[in-house]
Design a protein around this motif. Structure first.
Motif, PDB file in Angstrom:
ATOM      1  N   SER A  39      38.206  10.830 -32.581  1.00  0.00           N
ATOM      2  CA  SER A  39      37.722  10.706 -33.809  1.00  0.00           C
ATOM      3  C   SER A  39      36.251  10.426 -33.878  1.00  0.00           C
ATOM      4  CB  SER A  39      38.532   9.575 -34.560  1.00  0.00           C
ATOM      5  OG  SER A  39      38.275   8.377 -33.943  1.00  0.00           O
ATOM      6  N   LEU A  40      35.700   9.920 -32.861  1.00  0.00           N
ATOM      7  CA  LEU A  40      34.348   9.612 -32.463  1.00  0.00           C
ATOM      8  C   LEU A  40      33.676  10.906 -32.519  1.00  0.00           C
ATOM      9  CD1 LEU A  40      32.101   7.782 -32.282  1.00  0.00           C
ATOM     10  CD2 LEU A  40      32.397   7.741 -29.978  1.00  0.00           C
ATOM     11  N   ALA A  41      34.134  11.959 -31.844  1.00  0.00           N
ATOM     12  CA  ALA A  41      33.675  13.211 -31.568  1.00  0.00           C
ATOM     13  C   ALA A  41      33.774  14.121 -32.940  1.00  0.00           C
ATOM     14  CB  ALA A  41      34.489  14.015 -30.451  1.00  0.00           C
ATOM     15  N   ALA A  42      34.782  13.962 -33.497  1.00  0.00           N
ATOM     16  CA  ALA A  42      34.915  14.775 -34.863  1.00  0.00           C
ATOM     17  C   ALA A  42      34.026  14.330 -35.996  1.00  0.00           C
ATOM     18  CB  ALA A  42      36.290  14.666 -35.396  1.00  0.00           C
ATOM     19  N   ALA A  43      33.776  12.751 -35.772  1.00  0.00           N
ATOM     20  CA  ALA A  43      32.804  12.327 -36.720  1.00  0.00           C
ATOM     21  C   ALA A  43      31.361  12.731 -36.615  1.00  0.00           C
ATOM     22  CB  ALA A  43      32.910  10.756 -36.738  1.00  0.00           C
ATOM     23  N   GLN A  44      31.108  13.080 -35.310  1.00  0.00           N
ATOM     24  CA  GLN A  44      29.748  13.443 -34.975  1.00  0.00           C
ATOM     25  C   GLN A  44      29.432  14.656 -35.028  1.00  0.00           C
ATOM     26  OE1 GLN A  44      29.120  11.683 -31.015  1.00  0.00           O
ATOM     27  NE2 GLN A  44      28.579   9.514 -31.910  1.00  0.00           N
ATOM     28  N   GLY A  45      30.548  15.315 -35.595  1.00  0.00           N
ATOM     29  CA  GLY A  45      30.125  17.034 -35.639  1.00  0.00           C
ATOM     30  C   GLY A  45      30.710  17.663 -34.212  1.00  0.00           C
ATOM     31  N   GLY A  46      31.450  17.262 -33.465  1.00  0.00           N
ATOM     32  CA  GLY A  46      31.612  17.747 -32.172  1.00  0.00           C
ATOM     33  C   GLY A  46      30.725  17.300 -31.015  1.00  0.00           C
ATOM     34  N   GLN A  47      29.411  16.593 -31.123  1.00  0.00           N
ATOM     35  CA  GLN A  47      28.703  16.057 -30.186  1.00  0.00           C
ATOM     36  C   GLN A  47      29.131  14.748 -29.798  1.00  0.00           C
ATOM     37  OE1 GLN A  47      24.926  16.572 -32.215  1.00  0.00           O
ATOM     38  NE2 GLN A  47      24.626  18.357 -30.538  1.00  0.00           N
ATOM     39  N   MET A  48      29.225  14.398 -28.626  1.00  0.00           N
ATOM     40  CA  MET A  48      29.510  12.939 -28.017  1.00  0.00           C
ATOM     41  C   MET A  48      28.427  12.437 -27.399  1.00  0.00           C
ATOM     42  SD  MET A  48      33.367  13.319 -26.389  1.00  0.00           S
ATOM     43  CE  MET A  48      33.344  11.511 -26.127  1.00  0.00           C
ATOM     44  N   ASN A  49      28.161  11.110 -27.908  1.00  0.00           N
ATOM     45  CA  ASN A  49      27.033  10.394 -27.050  1.00  0.00           C
ATOM     46  C   ASN A  49      27.539   9.938 -25.698  1.00  0.00           C
ATOM     47  OD1 ASN A  49      24.999   8.978 -26.405  1.00  0.00           O
ATOM     48  ND2 ASN A  49      24.880   7.466 -28.248  1.00  0.00           N
ATOM     49  N   LEU A  50      27.352  10.754 -24.697  1.00  0.00           N
ATOM     50  CA  LEU A  50      27.846  10.136 -23.440  1.00  0.00           C
ATOM     51  C   LEU A  50      27.152   8.992 -22.789  1.00  0.00           C
ATOM     52  CD1 LEU A  50      27.995  13.710 -21.638  1.00  0.00           C
ATOM     53  CD2 LEU A  50      29.782  12.298 -22.759  1.00  0.00           C
ATOM     54  N   TRP A  51      25.874   8.969 -23.313  1.00  0.00           N
ATOM     55  CA  TRP A  51      25.450   7.320 -22.666  1.00  0.00           C
ATOM     56  C   TRP A  51      25.996   6.219 -23.294  1.00  0.00           C
ATOM     57  CZ3 TRP A  51      22.318   6.902 -18.722  1.00  0.00           C
ATOM     58  CH2 TRP A  51      21.716   8.036 -18.147  1.00  0.00           C
ATOM     59  N   GLY A  52      26.100   6.389 -24.675  1.00  0.00           N
ATOM     60  CA  GLY A  52      26.828   5.221 -25.392  1.00  0.00           C
ATOM     61  C   GLY A  52      28.356   4.970 -25.054  1.00  0.00           C
ATOM     62  N   LEU A  53      28.931   6.325 -24.929  1.00  0.00           N
ATOM     63  CA  LEU A  53      30.274   6.190 -24.531  1.00  0.00           C
ATOM     64  C   LEU A  53      30.503   5.607 -23.079  1.00  0.00           C
ATOM     65  CD1 LEU A  53      33.255   7.033 -25.350  1.00  0.00           C
ATOM     66  CD2 LEU A  53      32.748   9.365 -24.079  1.00  0.00           C
ATOM     67  N   SER A  54      29.738   5.916 -22.174  1.00  0.00           N
ATOM     68  CA  SER A  54      29.792   5.364 -20.910  1.00  0.00           C
ATOM     69  C   SER A  54      29.345   3.662 -20.795  1.00  0.00           C
ATOM     70  CB  SER A  54      28.926   5.818 -20.007  1.00  0.00           C
ATOM     71  OG  SER A  54      27.727   5.841 -20.192  1.00  0.00           O
ATOM     72  N   GLY A  55      28.552   3.439 -21.742  1.00  0.00           N
ATOM     73  CA  GLY A  55      28.106   2.085 -21.872  1.00  0.00           C
ATOM     74  C   GLY A  55      29.265   1.193 -22.487  1.00  0.00           C
ATOM     75  N   ARG A  56      30.045   1.619 -23.494  1.00  0.00           N
ATOM     76  CA  ARG A  56      31.096   0.986 -23.858  1.00  0.00           C
ATOM     77  C   ARG A  56      32.412   1.130 -22.851  1.00  0.00           C
ATOM     78  NH1 ARG A  56      29.309   3.777 -28.561  1.00  0.00           N
ATOM     79  NH2 ARG A  56      30.434   5.536 -28.130  1.00  0.00           N
ATOM     80  N   GLN A  57      32.289   2.034 -22.188  1.00  0.00           N
ATOM     81  CA  GLN A  57      33.521   1.894 -21.236  1.00  0.00           C
ATOM     82  C   GLN A  57      33.302   0.872 -20.080  1.00  0.00           C
ATOM     83  OE1 GLN A  57      36.157   3.775 -21.169  1.00  0.00           O
ATOM     84  NE2 GLN A  57      36.918   2.612 -19.460  1.00  0.00           N
ATOM     85  N   ALA A  58      31.869   0.752 -19.719  1.00  0.00           N
ATOM     86  CA  ALA A  58      31.698  -0.281 -18.791  1.00  0.00           C
ATOM     87  C   ALA A  58      31.791  -1.583 -19.207  1.00  0.00           C
ATOM     88  CB  ALA A  58      29.957  -0.091 -18.407  1.00  0.00           C
ATOM     89  N   ILE A  59      31.589  -1.714 -20.509  1.00  0.00           N
ATOM     90  CA  ILE A  59      31.756  -3.241 -21.294  1.00  0.00           C
ATOM     91  C   ILE A  59      33.298  -3.466 -21.368  1.00  0.00           C
ATOM     92  CG2 ILE A  59      31.525  -4.544 -23.342  1.00  0.00           C
ATOM     93  CD1 ILE A  59      28.941  -3.021 -23.773  1.00  0.00           C
ATOM     94  N   MET A  60      34.094  -2.502 -21.367  1.00  0.00           N
ATOM     95  CA  MET A  60      35.697  -2.549 -21.779  1.00  0.00           C
ATOM     96  C   MET A  60      36.179  -2.968 -20.046  1.00  0.00           C
ATOM     97  SD  MET A  60      36.948  -0.167 -24.477  1.00  0.00           S
ATOM     98  CE  MET A  60      36.445   1.405 -23.837  1.00  0.00           C
ATOM     99  N   ASN A  61      35.581  -2.231 -19.332  1.00  0.00           N
ATOM    100  CA  ASN A  61      36.005  -2.416 -17.809  1.00  0.00           C
ATOM    101  C   ASN A  61      35.765  -3.919 -17.441  1.00  0.00           C
ATOM    102  OD1 ASN A  61      37.125   0.040 -17.559  1.00  0.00           O
ATOM    103  ND2 ASN A  61      35.349   0.806 -16.572  1.00  0.00           N
TER     104      ASN A  61
END
Length: 72
Positions: A39-61
């Motif tokens: 849904s995040l990728a669809a909301a951004q028009g197909g582009q994913m913010n990999l830096w933001g995604l990896s940061g959120r993943q690190a926080i969740m881990n």
């Protein structure tokens, strides 16, 4: 002796059920994370913010490790 066997069998069944429940919860969390990423990728028009995604993943881990009390 019979009571010990019964207690051991009940403990084994309980541990099996607990393990299956934890596996089901983990599977549901993975599905939710996948759906959120899509849904995040669809909301951004197909582009994913990999830096933001990896940061959120690190926080969740890190939070998961804290919940599992790995830092004690």
């Amino acid at each position: 002796m019979e009571n010990k066997r019964l207690a051991a069998a009940m403990a084994a069944v309980r541990m099996y059920i607990k393990t299956e429940e934890e596996a089901a919860v983990a599977a549901m969390q993975n599905q939710a994370a996948d759906a959120a990423a899509k849904s995040l990728a669809a909301a951004q028009g197909g582009q994913m913010n990999l830096w933001g995604l990896s940061g959120r993943q690190a926080i969740m881990n890190a939070n998961a490790m804290i919940r599992q009390r790995m830092f004690k």
